[in-house]
Design an enzyme around this catalytic site. Structure first.
Site, PDB file in Angstrom:
ATOM      1  N   ARG A  44     -31.990  30.704  54.707  1.00 59.27           N
ATOM      2  CA  ARG A  44     -31.037  30.980  53.639  1.00 59.27           C
ATOM      3  C   ARG A  44     -29.630  31.258  54.180  1.00 59.27           C
ATOM      4  O   ARG A  44     -28.872  32.056  53.607  1.00 59.27           O
ATOM      5  CB  ARG A  44     -31.482  32.134  52.737  1.00 59.27           C
ATOM      6  CG  ARG A  44     -32.675  31.786  51.833  1.00 59.27           C
ATOM      7  CD  ARG A  44     -32.920  32.903  50.852  1.00 59.27           C
ATOM      8  NE  ARG A  44     -34.106  32.663  50.034  1.00 59.27           N
ATOM      9  CZ  ARG A  44     -34.088  32.027  48.876  1.00 59.27           C
ATOM     10  NH1 ARG A  44     -32.963  31.508  48.436  1.00 59.27           N
ATOM     11  NH2 ARG A  44     -35.190  31.869  48.182  1.00 59.27           N
ATOM     12  N   ARG A  48     -25.360  33.068  48.996  1.00 60.39           N
ATOM     13  CA  ARG A  48     -24.377  33.988  48.425  1.00 60.39           C
ATOM     14  C   ARG A  48     -23.732  34.933  49.420  1.00 60.39           C
ATOM     15  O   ARG A  48     -22.764  35.610  49.094  1.00 60.39           O
ATOM     16  CB  ARG A  48     -25.018  34.775  47.284  1.00 60.39           C
ATOM     17  CG  ARG A  48     -25.210  33.934  46.029  1.00 60.39           C
ATOM     18  CD  ARG A  48     -26.134  34.616  45.078  1.00 60.39           C
ATOM     19  NE  ARG A  48     -27.410  34.903  45.752  1.00 60.39           N
ATOM     20  CZ  ARG A  48     -28.465  35.404  45.112  1.00 60.39           C
ATOM     21  NH1 ARG A  48     -28.394  35.663  43.836  1.00 60.39           N
ATOM     22  NH2 ARG A  48     -29.571  35.632  45.745  1.00 60.39           N
ATOM     23  N   ARG A  57     -19.836  27.181  44.221  1.00 58.46           N
ATOM     24  CA  ARG A  57     -20.868  27.235  43.196  1.00 58.46           C
ATOM     25  C   ARG A  57     -20.317  27.720  41.860  1.00 58.46           C
ATOM     26  O   ARG A  57     -21.015  27.669  40.855  1.00 58.46           O
ATOM     27  CB  ARG A  57     -21.998  28.168  43.636  1.00 58.46           C
ATOM     28  CG  ARG A  57     -23.074  27.568  44.508  1.00 58.46           C
ATOM     29  CD  ARG A  57     -24.087  26.719  43.745  1.00 58.46           C
ATOM     30  NE  ARG A  57     -24.462  27.295  42.461  1.00 58.46           N
ATOM     31  CZ  ARG A  57     -25.358  28.278  42.320  1.00 58.46           C
ATOM     32  NH1 ARG A  57     -25.943  28.823  43.398  1.00 58.46           N
ATOM     33  NH2 ARG A  57     -25.680  28.731  41.115  1.00 58.46           N
ATOM     34  N   ASP A  93     -34.023  23.641  47.193  1.00 59.02           N
ATOM     35  CA  ASP A  93     -34.894  24.749  46.813  1.00 59.02           C
ATOM     36  C   ASP A  93     -36.330  24.256  46.709  1.00 59.02           C
ATOM     37  O   ASP A  93     -36.566  23.054  46.526  1.00 59.02           O
ATOM     38  CB  ASP A  93     -34.449  25.362  45.475  1.00 59.02           C
ATOM     39  CG  ASP A  93     -35.105  26.713  45.277  1.00 59.02           C
ATOM     40  OD1 ASP A  93     -34.547  27.716  45.732  1.00 59.02           O
ATOM     41  OD2 ASP A  93     -36.219  26.740  44.724  1.00 59.02           O
ATOM     42  N   TYR A 168     -45.637  30.285  41.444  1.00 58.91           N
ATOM     43  CA  TYR A 168     -44.544  30.268  40.449  1.00 58.91           C
ATOM     44  C   TYR A 168     -45.003  29.605  39.147  1.00 58.91           C
ATOM     45  O   TYR A 168     -44.673  30.048  38.047  1.00 58.91           O
ATOM     46  CB  TYR A 168     -43.325  29.545  41.009  1.00 58.91           C
ATOM     47  CG  TYR A 168     -42.523  30.386  41.970  1.00 58.91           C
ATOM     48  CD1 TYR A 168     -42.433  30.057  43.313  1.00 58.91           C
ATOM     49  CD2 TYR A 168     -41.885  31.547  41.530  1.00 58.91           C
ATOM     50  CE1 TYR A 168     -41.728  30.856  44.200  1.00 58.91           C
ATOM     51  CE2 TYR A 168     -41.166  32.349  42.406  1.00 58.91           C
ATOM     52  CZ  TYR A 168     -41.095  31.996  43.734  1.00 58.91           C
ATOM     53  OH  TYR A 168     -40.393  32.793  44.619  1.00 58.91           O
TER      54      TYR A 168
HETATM   55  C1  LIG Z   1     -39.359  31.517  47.669  1.00 62.23           C
HETATM   56  C2  LIG Z   1     -38.322  30.448  47.807  1.00 62.23           C
HETATM   57  C3  LIG Z   1     -37.516  29.956  46.779  1.00 62.23           C
HETATM   58  N1  LIG Z   1     -36.676  29.009  47.254  1.00 62.23           N
HETATM   59  C4  LIG Z   1     -36.926  28.875  48.622  1.00 62.23           C
HETATM   60  C5  LIG Z   1     -37.958  29.755  48.959  1.00 62.23           C
HETATM   61  C6  LIG Z   1     -38.552  29.877  50.322  1.00 62.23           C
HETATM   62  C7  LIG Z   1     -37.540  30.601  51.218  1.00 62.23           C
HETATM   63  C8  LIG Z   1     -37.667  32.082  51.032  1.00 62.23           C
HETATM   64  O1  LIG Z   1     -38.811  32.569  50.943  1.00 62.23           O
HETATM   65  O2  LIG Z   1     -36.612  32.728  50.977  1.00 62.23           O
HETATM   66  C9  LIG Z   1     -36.268  27.894  49.520  1.00 62.23           C
HETATM   67  C10 LIG Z   1     -34.794  28.027  49.629  1.00 62.23           C
HETATM   68  N2  LIG Z   1     -33.954  28.060  48.555  1.00 62.23           N
HETATM   69  C11 LIG Z   1     -32.684  28.099  49.037  1.00 62.23           C
HETATM   70  C12 LIG Z   1     -32.720  28.079  50.451  1.00 62.23           C
HETATM   71  C13 LIG Z   1     -31.499  28.123  51.360  1.00 62.23           C
HETATM   72  C14 LIG Z   1     -31.272  26.786  51.979  1.00 62.23           C
HETATM   73  C15 LIG Z   1     -30.078  26.874  52.931  1.00 62.23           C
HETATM   74  O3  LIG Z   1     -29.870  27.946  53.559  1.00 62.23           O
HETATM   75  O4  LIG Z   1     -29.353  25.869  53.041  1.00 62.23           O
HETATM   76  C16 LIG Z   1     -34.056  28.031  50.817  1.00 62.23           C
HETATM   77  C17 LIG Z   1     -34.617  27.939  52.205  1.00 62.23           C
HETATM   78  C18 LIG Z   1     -31.455  28.067  48.211  1.00 62.23           C
HETATM   79  C19 LIG Z   1     -31.430  29.119  47.159  1.00 62.23           C
HETATM   80  N3  LIG Z   1     -32.391  29.290  46.205  1.00 62.23           N
HETATM   81  C20 LIG Z   1     -31.987  30.284  45.364  1.00 62.23           C
HETATM   82  C21 LIG Z   1     -30.754  30.781  45.807  1.00 62.23           C
HETATM   83  C22 LIG Z   1     -29.962  31.866  45.130  1.00 62.23           C
HETATM   84  C23 LIG Z   1     -29.229  31.126  44.002  1.00 62.23           C
HETATM   85  C24 LIG Z   1     -27.843  31.637  43.841  1.00 62.23           C
HETATM   86  O5  LIG Z   1     -26.987  31.218  44.634  1.00 62.23           O
HETATM   87  O6  LIG Z   1     -27.669  32.433  42.904  1.00 62.23           O
HETATM   88  C25 LIG Z   1     -30.395  30.030  46.930  1.00 62.23           C
HETATM   89  C26 LIG Z   1     -29.131  30.130  47.737  1.00 62.23           C
HETATM   90  C27 LIG Z   1     -32.718  30.717  44.142  1.00 62.23           C
HETATM   91  C28 LIG Z   1     -34.124  31.125  44.423  1.00 62.23           C
HETATM   92  N4  LIG Z   1     -35.110  30.242  44.763  1.00 62.23           N
HETATM   93  C29 LIG Z   1     -36.257  30.958  44.974  1.00 62.23           C
HETATM   94  C30 LIG Z   1     -35.986  32.325  44.791  1.00 62.23           C
HETATM   95  C31 LIG Z   1     -36.959  33.444  44.981  1.00 62.23           C
HETATM   96  C32 LIG Z   1     -34.655  32.410  44.419  1.00 62.23           C
HETATM   97  C33 LIG Z   1     -33.885  33.668  44.041  1.00 62.23           C
HETATM   98  C34 LIG Z   1     -33.221  34.167  45.284  1.00 62.23           C
HETATM   99  C35 LIG Z   1     -32.314  35.308  44.890  1.00 62.23           C
HETATM  100  O7  LIG Z   1     -31.655  35.181  43.830  1.00 62.23           O
HETATM  101  O8  LIG Z   1     -32.272  36.285  45.639  1.00 62.23           O
HETATM  102  C36 LIG Z   1     -37.545  30.329  45.339  1.00 62.23           C
END
Ligand SMILES: Cc1c2[nH]c(c1CCC(=O)O)Cc1[nH]c(c(CCC(=O)O)c1C)Cc1[nH]c(c(CCC(=O)O)c1C)Cc1[nH]c(c(C)c1CCC(=O)O)C2
Length: 364
Positions: A44, A48, A57, A93, A168
């Site tokens: 990640r 943010r 974004r 994602d 999910y």
């Molecule tokens: C469980 C999981 C998800 N998505 C993902 C996972 C496995 C990785 C992990 O366990 O952290 C995969 C993922 N999703 C995202 C990344 C980052 C990719 C990168 O760094 O380029 C990754 C590796 C973007 C994202 N995916 C998401 C965000 C946050 C969205 C935003 O910018 O508001 C990002 C950057 C949304 C998301 N998507 C998911 C969740 C739980 C959330 C909420 C996260 C939060 O709000 O704290 C499901």
């Protein structure tokens, strides 16, 4: 402007597009070697914590951003440009392939994926749309843009593993205890395996699209697998994750398998077919290596990725520094070590701290 077909090389040609980055520290370590410098990247890392991410974004829905090639390529590149990490991870994602296939799933900021209708019946599982590679063409286009622009920095593609995706869908959104998932798993095993198999196919199609477009490694995120007992993991999850990891083996690129709270599952996760296992912060890397070796004495020496506690990045630098030094020391027990966090970067993280971690790791 050439027609898209003329611009888009065939899958075989695309597969040959893969850059020869075999000397890159991330790929040397992933293959069990000792590169001239320790590689580091962060799960990640795009997100943010970066002001430039928040700016880009502005007014763009998360999942819409994942289907805009130029936008996702720029977001992927931001942490590479800022921190000097040794790998880029595709900004996408785990729910992207489900959305692309037509499932009514969205991401609620600060919460995570939410589905309109939880998937809990035979009919709902049978009705799950199958992913066609063409439906993730914008993601593949983003990969091709990145392959052409990242220079010698490897690009990691990724997908969600069947269990984490299934949770999910069955729970309807993020869940602390995954109770509906576990209930279905145990009370209707045939239904569970049918769903997990469908999700394995979805993950495979999504990964193959990224691989054909030129990613240099892939990571299978089974983030919530730690909720399971080893017994349940082996019976209900391992075969489906193994199908995904085996399905991309022919590409000959490193496969990383990661989950959180997986201390008891690590050898089984490696058995599923991983070249590299991502370890969370709860277990020292040398203890993880001991567990791999005890479980499979004749297997090649393990390669590990991790495992700094992301929460520590919000505290004092002196703690971060001593923890990074400890982790690097413990990582020497493995054949190869890719430094990372034990889970994703937390949104409130100061980006400067991540840059300092990269500089520290590269100095060791
Ligand atoms: C469980 C999981 C998800 N998505 C993902 C996972 C496995 C990785 C992990 O366990 O952290 C995969 C993922 N999703 C995202 C990344 C980052 C990719 C990168 O760094 O380029 C990754 C590796 C973007 C994202 N995916 C998401 C965000 C946050 C969205 C935003 O910018 O508001 C990002 C950057 C949304 C998301 N998507 C998911 C969740 C739980 C959330 C909420 C996260 C939060 O709000 O704290 C499901």
């Amino acid at each position: 402007m050439m027609s898209p077909s003329a611009q888009t090389p065939s899958p075989a040609a695309r597969a040959h597009r893969r850059r020869d980055l075999s000397g890159a520290p991330f790929l040397v370590a992933a293959r069990g070697g000792r590169p001239d410098r320790l590689p580091v990247w962060f799960m990640r890392q795009a997100g943010r914590s970066l002001p430039e991410y928040r700016a880009l974004r502005e007014g763009v829905q998360m999942l819409d951003a994942c289907f805009e090639p130029e936008l996702l390529a720029e977001i992927t590149t931001q942490p590479v440009r800022r921190h000097g990490v040794d790998a880029a991870i595709l900004f996408s994602d785990i729910v992207v392939p489900l959305r692309a296939a037509g499932l009514d799933i969205d991401i609620v900021a600060g919460t995570g994926p939410v589905v309109a209708e939880p998937v809990r019946s035979e009919g709902a599982i049978a009705a799950l749309p199958r992913l066609d590679p063409g439906q993730v063409a914008p993601v593949a286009e983003g990969v091709r843009l990145l392959v052409d622009s990242l220079g010698d920095v490897p690009l990691i593609g990724f997908a969600g593993a069947p269990f984490t995706l299934a949770s999910y869908l069955i729970e309807g959104g993020p869940s602390r205890n995954h109770e509906h998932t576990k209930a279905l798993m145990h009370s209707e095993p045939a239904l569970w395996h049918a769903l997990a198999d469908r999700l394995a196919d979805t993950a495979l199609t999504f990964l193959r699209a990224q691989i054909d477009a030129g990613v240099d490694a892939v990571q299978l995120f089974d983030s919530w697998a730690g909720a399971l007992s080893l017994r349940d993991y082996r019976e209900f999850v391992l075969p489906h994750s193994a199908k995904v990891l085996a399905g991309v083996a022919e590409a000959g690129i490193p496969r990383i398998h990661f989950g959180v709270g997986t201390g008891e599952l690590l050898p089984a996760m490696r058995e599923a077919g991983a070249d590299v296992v991502g370890v969370d912060w709860r277990i020292p890397l040398d203890e993880a290596v001991r567990r791999f070796t005890a479980h499979a004495p004749d297997a090649p020496p393990p390669v590990v990725q991790g495992n700094l506690d992301p929460a520590l990045l919000l505290g004092s630098w002196s703690v971060v520094e001593s923890e990074v030094r400890r982790i690097v020391g413990e990582g020497r027990a493995a054949a190869g070590h890719i430094v990372n966090l034990g889970h994703g970067v937390l949104p409130g993280t100061d980006p400067e701290v991540l840059t300092r971690v990269v500089e520290l790791v590269h100095s060791l």
